[in-house]
Design a protein around this motif. Structure first.
Motif, PDB file in Angstrom:
ATOM      1  N   GLY A 107       4.730  11.681   6.056  1.00  0.00           N
ATOM      2  CA  GLY A 107       3.315  12.014   5.898  1.00  0.00           C
ATOM      3  C   GLY A 107       2.649  11.146   4.836  1.00  0.00           C
ATOM      4  N   GLY A 108       3.419  10.708   3.851  1.00  0.00           N
ATOM      5  CA  GLY A 108       2.886   9.807   2.822  1.00  0.00           C
ATOM      6  C   GLY A 108       2.593   8.442   3.423  1.00  0.00           C
ATOM      7  N   LEU A 109       3.483   7.991   4.292  1.00  0.00           N
ATOM      8  CA  LEU A 109       3.264   6.703   4.952  1.00  0.00           C
ATOM      9  C   LEU A 109       2.022   6.778   5.849  1.00  0.00           C
ATOM     10  CD1 LEU A 109       4.474   3.848   5.430  1.00  0.00           C
ATOM     11  CD2 LEU A 109       5.699   4.822   7.379  1.00  0.00           C
ATOM     12  N   TYR A 110       1.877   7.901   6.497  1.00  0.00           N
ATOM     13  CA  TYR A 110       0.717   8.164   7.367  1.00  0.00           C
ATOM     14  C   TYR A 110      -0.580   8.033   6.546  1.00  0.00           C
ATOM     15  CZ  TYR A 110      -2.035  11.387  10.451  1.00  0.00           C
ATOM     16  OH  TYR A 110      -2.968  11.985  11.265  1.00  0.00           O
ATOM     17  N   GLN A 111      -0.561   8.643   5.366  1.00  0.00           N
ATOM     18  CA  GLN A 111      -1.746   8.555   4.506  1.00  0.00           C
ATOM     19  C   GLN A 111      -1.958   7.151   3.967  1.00  0.00           C
ATOM     20  OE1 GLN A 111      -1.886  11.494   1.468  1.00  0.00           O
ATOM     21  NE2 GLN A 111      -1.849  13.131   2.968  1.00  0.00           N
ATOM     22  N   MET A 112      -0.848   6.500   3.667  1.00  0.00           N
ATOM     23  CA  MET A 112      -0.952   5.139   3.154  1.00  0.00           C
ATOM     24  C   MET A 112      -1.627   4.251   4.206  1.00  0.00           C
ATOM     25  SD  MET A 112       2.142   2.766   1.733  1.00  0.00           S
ATOM     26  CE  MET A 112       2.961   3.647   0.500  1.00  0.00           C
ATOM     27  N   LEU A 113      -1.195   4.437   5.454  1.00  0.00           N
ATOM     28  CA  LEU A 113      -1.752   3.638   6.551  1.00  0.00           C
ATOM     29  C   LEU A 113      -3.259   3.893   6.702  1.00  0.00           C
ATOM     30  CD1 LEU A 113      -1.354   1.822   9.105  1.00  0.00           C
ATOM     31  CD2 LEU A 113      -0.919   3.925  10.386  1.00  0.00           C
ATOM     32  N   ILE A 114      -3.655   5.153   6.673  1.00  0.00           N
ATOM     33  CA  ILE A 114      -5.082   5.468   6.855  1.00  0.00           C
ATOM     34  C   ILE A 114      -5.896   4.833   5.725  1.00  0.00           C
ATOM     35  CG2 ILE A 114      -6.789   7.321   7.017  1.00  0.00           C
ATOM     36  CD1 ILE A 114      -4.544   9.156   8.053  1.00  0.00           C
ATOM     37  N   ASN A 115      -5.420   5.011   4.495  1.00  0.00           N
ATOM     38  CA  ASN A 115      -6.142   4.460   3.345  1.00  0.00           C
ATOM     39  C   ASN A 115      -6.221   2.939   3.418  1.00  0.00           C
ATOM     40  OD1 ASN A 115      -6.984   6.519   1.378  1.00  0.00           O
ATOM     41  ND2 ASN A 115      -4.861   7.147   1.508  1.00  0.00           N
ATOM     42  N   TYR A 116      -5.099   2.329   3.776  1.00  0.00           N
ATOM     43  CA  TYR A 116      -5.040   0.870   3.866  1.00  0.00           C
ATOM     44  C   TYR A 116      -6.066   0.389   4.890  1.00  0.00           C
ATOM     45  CZ  TYR A 116      -3.097  -3.757   4.934  1.00  0.00           C
ATOM     46  OH  TYR A 116      -2.928  -5.103   5.141  1.00  0.00           O
ATOM     47  N   LYS A 117      -6.039   1.015   6.045  1.00  0.00           N
ATOM     48  CA  LYS A 117      -6.902   0.568   7.140  1.00  0.00           C
ATOM     49  C   LYS A 117      -8.369   0.757   6.811  1.00  0.00           C
ATOM     50  CE  LYS A 117      -4.654  -0.191  11.196  1.00  0.00           C
ATOM     51  NZ  LYS A 117      -5.470  -1.306  11.579  1.00  0.00           N
ATOM     52  N   MET A 118      -8.692   1.915   6.242  1.00  0.00           N
ATOM     53  CA  MET A 118     -10.106   2.163   5.952  1.00  0.00           C
ATOM     54  C   MET A 118     -10.646   1.108   4.994  1.00  0.00           C
ATOM     55  SD  MET A 118     -10.189   6.317   6.013  1.00  0.00           S
ATOM     56  CE  MET A 118     -11.300   6.403   4.663  1.00  0.00           C
ATOM     57  N   ALA A 119      -9.827   0.752   4.003  1.00  0.00           N
ATOM     58  CA  ALA A 119     -10.269  -0.267   3.047  1.00  0.00           C
ATOM     59  C   ALA A 119     -10.380  -1.621   3.742  1.00  0.00           C
ATOM     60  CB  ALA A 119      -9.295  -0.344   1.878  1.00  0.00           C
ATOM     61  N   LYS A 120      -9.337  -1.992   4.486  1.00  0.00           N
ATOM     62  CA  LYS A 120      -9.308  -3.336   5.086  1.00  0.00           C
ATOM     63  C   LYS A 120     -10.391  -3.513   6.147  1.00  0.00           C
ATOM     64  CE  LYS A 120      -6.264  -4.597   2.491  1.00  0.00           C
ATOM     65  NZ  LYS A 120      -6.318  -5.655   1.521  1.00  0.00           N
ATOM     66  N   GLN A 121     -10.542  -2.508   6.994  1.00  0.00           N
ATOM     67  CA  GLN A 121     -11.491  -2.680   8.095  1.00  0.00           C
ATOM     68  C   GLN A 121     -12.940  -2.700   7.621  1.00  0.00           C
ATOM     69  OE1 GLN A 121      -9.995   0.774  10.121  1.00  0.00           O
ATOM     70  NE2 GLN A 121     -11.823   1.992   9.772  1.00  0.00           N
ATOM     71  N   SER A 122     -13.169  -2.247   6.394  1.00  0.00           N
ATOM     72  CA  SER A 122     -14.554  -2.211   5.900  1.00  0.00           C
ATOM     73  C   SER A 122     -14.790  -3.283   4.838  1.00  0.00           C
ATOM     74  CB  SER A 122     -14.839  -0.822   5.312  1.00  0.00           C
ATOM     75  OG  SER A 122     -14.025  -0.619   4.164  1.00  0.00           O
ATOM     76  N   GLY A 123     -13.795  -4.120   4.592  1.00  0.00           N
ATOM     77  CA  GLY A 123     -13.956  -5.161   3.559  1.00  0.00           C
ATOM     78  C   GLY A 123     -13.911  -4.577   2.154  1.00  0.00           C
ATOM     79  N   GLY A 124     -13.201  -3.464   1.997  1.00  0.00           N
ATOM     80  CA  GLY A 124     -13.151  -2.795   0.690  1.00  0.00           C
ATOM     81  C   GLY A 124     -11.867  -3.068  -0.069  1.00  0.00           C
ATOM     82  N   VAL A 125     -11.462  -2.080  -0.858  1.00  0.00           N
ATOM     83  CA  VAL A 125     -10.302  -2.249  -1.740  1.00  0.00           C
ATOM     84  C   VAL A 125      -9.367  -1.054  -1.554  1.00  0.00           C
ATOM     85  CG1 VAL A 125      -9.567  -2.423  -4.154  1.00  0.00           C
ATOM     86  CG2 VAL A 125     -11.750  -3.417  -3.454  1.00  0.00           C
ATOM     87  N   PHE A 126      -8.075  -1.358  -1.507  1.00  0.00           N
ATOM     88  CA  PHE A 126      -7.073  -0.299  -1.387  1.00  0.00           C
ATOM     89  C   PHE A 126      -6.246  -0.285  -2.672  1.00  0.00           C
ATOM     90  CE2 PHE A 126      -2.649   0.684   0.481  1.00  0.00           C
ATOM     91  CZ  PHE A 126      -2.793   2.051   0.272  1.00  0.00           C
ATOM     92  N   MET A 127      -6.167   0.889  -3.305  1.00  0.00           N
ATOM     93  CA  MET A 127      -5.456   0.986  -4.593  1.00  0.00           C
ATOM     94  C   MET A 127      -4.231   1.898  -4.464  1.00  0.00           C
ATOM     95  SD  MET A 127      -8.617   1.864  -7.125  1.00  0.00           S
ATOM     96  CE  MET A 127      -9.349   3.140  -6.147  1.00  0.00           C
ATOM     97  N   LEU A 128      -3.301   1.660  -5.365  1.00  0.00           N
ATOM     98  CA  LEU A 128      -2.191   2.609  -5.521  1.00  0.00           C
ATOM     99  C   LEU A 128      -2.311   3.220  -6.910  1.00  0.00           C
ATOM    100  CD1 LEU A 128       0.562   3.889  -4.711  1.00  0.00           C
ATOM    101  CD2 LEU A 128       1.650   1.930  -5.793  1.00  0.00           C
ATOM    102  N   ARG A 129      -2.362   4.523  -6.958  1.00  0.00           N
ATOM    103  CA  ARG A 129      -2.398   5.219  -8.250  1.00  0.00           C
ATOM    104  C   ARG A 129      -1.218   6.184  -8.300  1.00  0.00           C
ATOM    105  NH1 ARG A 129      -7.454   7.833  -8.326  1.00  0.00           N
ATOM    106  NH2 ARG A 129      -6.632   9.860  -7.764  1.00  0.00           N
ATOM    107  N   ILE A 130      -0.462   6.090  -9.345  1.00  0.00           N
ATOM    108  CA  ILE A 130       0.709   6.960  -9.464  1.00  0.00           C
ATOM    109  C   ILE A 130       0.320   8.199 -10.258  1.00  0.00           C
ATOM    110  CG2 ILE A 130       3.086   7.105 -10.311  1.00  0.00           C
ATOM    111  CD1 ILE A 130       2.812   5.069  -8.059  1.00  0.00           C
ATOM    112  N   GLU A 131       0.473   9.346  -9.628  1.00  0.00           N
ATOM    113  CA  GLU A 131       0.050  10.599 -10.258  1.00  0.00           C
ATOM    114  C   GLU A 131       1.251  11.242 -10.945  1.00  0.00           C
ATOM    115  OE1 GLU A 131      -2.760  12.785  -7.816  1.00  0.00           O
ATOM    116  OE2 GLU A 131      -4.073  11.110  -8.307  1.00  0.00           O
ATOM    117  N   ASP A 132       1.496  10.765 -12.145  1.00  0.00           N
ATOM    118  CA  ASP A 132       2.716  11.165 -12.849  1.00  0.00           C
ATOM    119  C   ASP A 132       2.415  12.070 -14.033  1.00  0.00           C
ATOM    120  OD1 ASP A 132       1.420   9.223 -14.253  1.00  0.00           O
ATOM    121  OD2 ASP A 132       3.223   8.164 -14.890  1.00  0.00           O
ATOM    122  N   THR A 133       1.529  13.029 -13.812  1.00  0.00           N
ATOM    123  CA  THR A 133       1.206  13.920 -14.928  1.00  0.00           C
ATOM    124  C   THR A 133       2.120  15.133 -14.978  1.00  0.00           C
ATOM    125  OG1 THR A 133      -0.413  15.026 -13.587  1.00  0.00           O
ATOM    126  CG2 THR A 133      -1.217  13.279 -15.026  1.00  0.00           C
TER     127      THR A 133
END
Ligand code: GLU
Length: 543
Positions: A53-79
């Motif tokens: 499911g994480g890979l699924y989300q990664m793919l959606i986020n990646y695509k939305m950024a790429k297909q719109s000419g935007g930016v895809f970030m990785l943020r580690i939520e290590d709190t």
């Protein structure tokens, strides 16, 4: 709002804030991107497990950024320091790398600094590790304390449990709100007094001073689900935790997604119920909330109950992305299947139009499934077979070699100097583009499918009841240079002479030279093996 607390007291609780909110606005300016460009992020907790499911989300986020000419970030939520696992960040980056979904902005390991985690050069909205963003959270919360939108809370774990029990037994919603929020209206003097009692080392938690009224509704928009009405939040949720000074998810994501200038938050549906709180927080800050999209879980049909249920990290091997890599699933085929779940028209559109592929097919927010999507291994197999079937032979050979080198210890010895032999094995039944064999699924399984070609891995089939006269007759007349027709006529001749069926002759040969009763086209198999090997194996059986 309550009365704010003084600068001195804030400093005593949090230390001196490094920034002002205005300063942060300047430090992280609104991104200069074309209209419609989406800024997305994948924000996993480093738990040491990559769920499909994480890979699924990664793919959606990646695509939305790429297909719109935007930016895809990785943020580690290590709190959540208690849940932290060594090597977890490496696993996340490794997954992104192997699936070709590398974020544009992300943390990296710096060799010069003994593998300290730093921002990838050019990533300007970091740090990308929440544990390195403390000064940002503290700076924001300091202003909330000063303005009375937040307050220090001294409730102990035991007190909170007691409150919870009381609320439960009276049938009330649990949580710290209204009259249960004992420190909500403490004055500066009362806070000072309390701090004196507890000693200087004690750090209170910082809670939101909620002004929401659950009798009223707040309408929150989800990109895929539309507008949803929720009761307003009246809980004084924790913003900064007492023990380790770190923020809660709610507060961290508010600060991060604002200052990282995230436009779209794609996250799991378990966060849907927090939406009213998150809208409340953005509103309180006077910030525009991102577009939230809550993805559904990936499910399977339980083999025992026959019911659809969430893929479980503990019980289902297909929940773990690492398993897909170890078993050598073609990563693009896994992504194609996931893309087909997100964008249900992909399979059809690809069949119609050759130019459609994984990387150019868009994800449409409105089409993202909203309730339990099935992740079906058989469907995935179909995608993998199609994918490998369409691959050109040089790529296929290269993938198999690379996978073998990485995961199969014996492999280097076997493949050394035999790359052409491997290529020939893999080429069988691939010459007619309309009828390409479709039985290769993973690199691991491909290797085992072709195992019998290697002399070291060929296993003599001792179970098969050979007709040795047939084998003997064949081997005496066998010539590798025979055309397929000549070869087959020889088989028919042997069948007639020995009074057996043509198929029996073929099956005897198949069992003898491959050890199996099921193989691709036997003539091709022999052509690839060569005269000497075929003869040797048959003779071995005849004895
Ligand atoms: N760390 C959160 C999680 O793993 C992230 C949710 C989000 O993407 O905002 O569920």
């Amino acid at each position: 709002m309550r009365q704010g607390i003084s600068e001195e007291l804030i400093e005593r609780i949090l230390g001196k804030p490094e920034w002002t909110i205005a300063g942060l606005e300047e430090k992280f300016p609104v991104r200069n991107l074309p209209e419609g460009a989406m800024v997305t992020r994948f924000a996993p907790s480093p738990t040491g497990f990559m769920h499909i499911g994480g890979l699924y989300q990664m793919l959606i986020n990646y695509k939305m950024a790429k297909q719109s000419g935007g930016v895809f970030m990785l943020r580690i939520e290590d709190t959540d320091t208690k849940r932290e696992v060594g090597g977890a960040i490496e696993l996340i980056l490794d997954t992104a790398y192997k699936f070709g979904l590398m974020p544009d902005e992300r943390p990296v390991f710096d060799q010069k600094q003994d593998m300290k985690i730093v921002d990838l050069p050019g990533s300007k909205y970091g740090p990308y590790l929440q544990s390195q963003r403390k000064d940002i959270y503290h700076s924001v919360v300091a202003e909330l304390l000063a303005g009375g939108a937040a307050y220090p809370c001294f409730l102990t774990q035991a007190e909170m449990e007691e409150i919870r029990d009381k609320q439960k037994s009276s049938g009330l919603p649990t949580g710290i709100y209204g009259e249960w929020a004992k420190y909500r209206d403490f004055t500066e003097e009362q806070i000072l007094e309390k701090m004196k009692d507890l000693g200087d080392d004690f750090k209170p938690s910082i809670r939101l001073y909620s002004t929401g009224n659950p009798d009223q509704k707040i309408f929150c928009k989800d990109g895929a689900r539309g507008s949803i009405g929720f009761p307003e939040n009246n809980e004084d949720v924790v913003l900064i935790k007492s023990g380790d000074d770190l923020p809660t998810y709610h507060f961290a994501h508010l600060c991060d997604d604002h200052f990282m200038r995230t436009t779209h938050v794609v996250r799991g549906e378990e966060w849907l119920s927090s939406l009213p709180l998150h809208f409340q927080l953005f509103k309180m800050m006077g910030w525009t909330p991102p577009v939230y999209v809550h993805t559904s879980t990936l499910d399977k049909i339980d083999s025992e109950t026959g019911k659809q249920r969430k893929l479980s990290k503990r019980h289902d091997t297909e929940a773990s992305v690492s398993n897909f890599l170890e078993d050598g699933w073609p990563t693009d085929a896994v992504l194609e299947y996931l893309l087909n779940i997100v964008s249900s028209g992909y399979e059809e559109d690809k069949a119609k139009d050759k130019s459609v592929n994984l990387w150019n097919y868009p994800v449409k927010i409105k089409k993202i499934p909203m309730s339990g999507a099935l992740f079906d291994m058989q469907k995935l197999e179909w995608w993998a077979k199609e994918y490998i079937g369409k691959m050109n032979i040089d790529d296929l050979t290269a993938y198999v070699i690379v996978w073998g080198n990485r995961y199969n210890l014996e492999w280097e010895k076997i493949i050394k100097g035999k790359e052409d032999y491997l290529k020939a094995m893999l080429s069988i039944e691939r010459d007619n583009p309309k009828r390409i064999r479709k039985d290769f699924i993973t690199w691991k399984q491909t290797l085992s499918e072709i195992e019998y070609f290697w002399d070291d891995l060929y296993i003599l089939n001792k179970e098969f009841e050979y007709n040795k006269n047939v084998l003997d007759a064949f081997v005496r007349g066998f010539d590798i240079n025979d055309s397929k027709d000549t070869w087959w006529n020889k088989i028919i001749e042997i069948a007639n002479l020995q009074d057996v069926k043509n198929g029996d002759v073929a099956m005897n040969l198949r069992a003898a030279i491959t050890g199996r009763t099921n193989t691709p086209d036997l003539y091709s198999v022999m052509q690839v093996m060569g005269q000497a090997r075929v003869v040797k194996r048959i003779q071995q059986v005849i004895g």
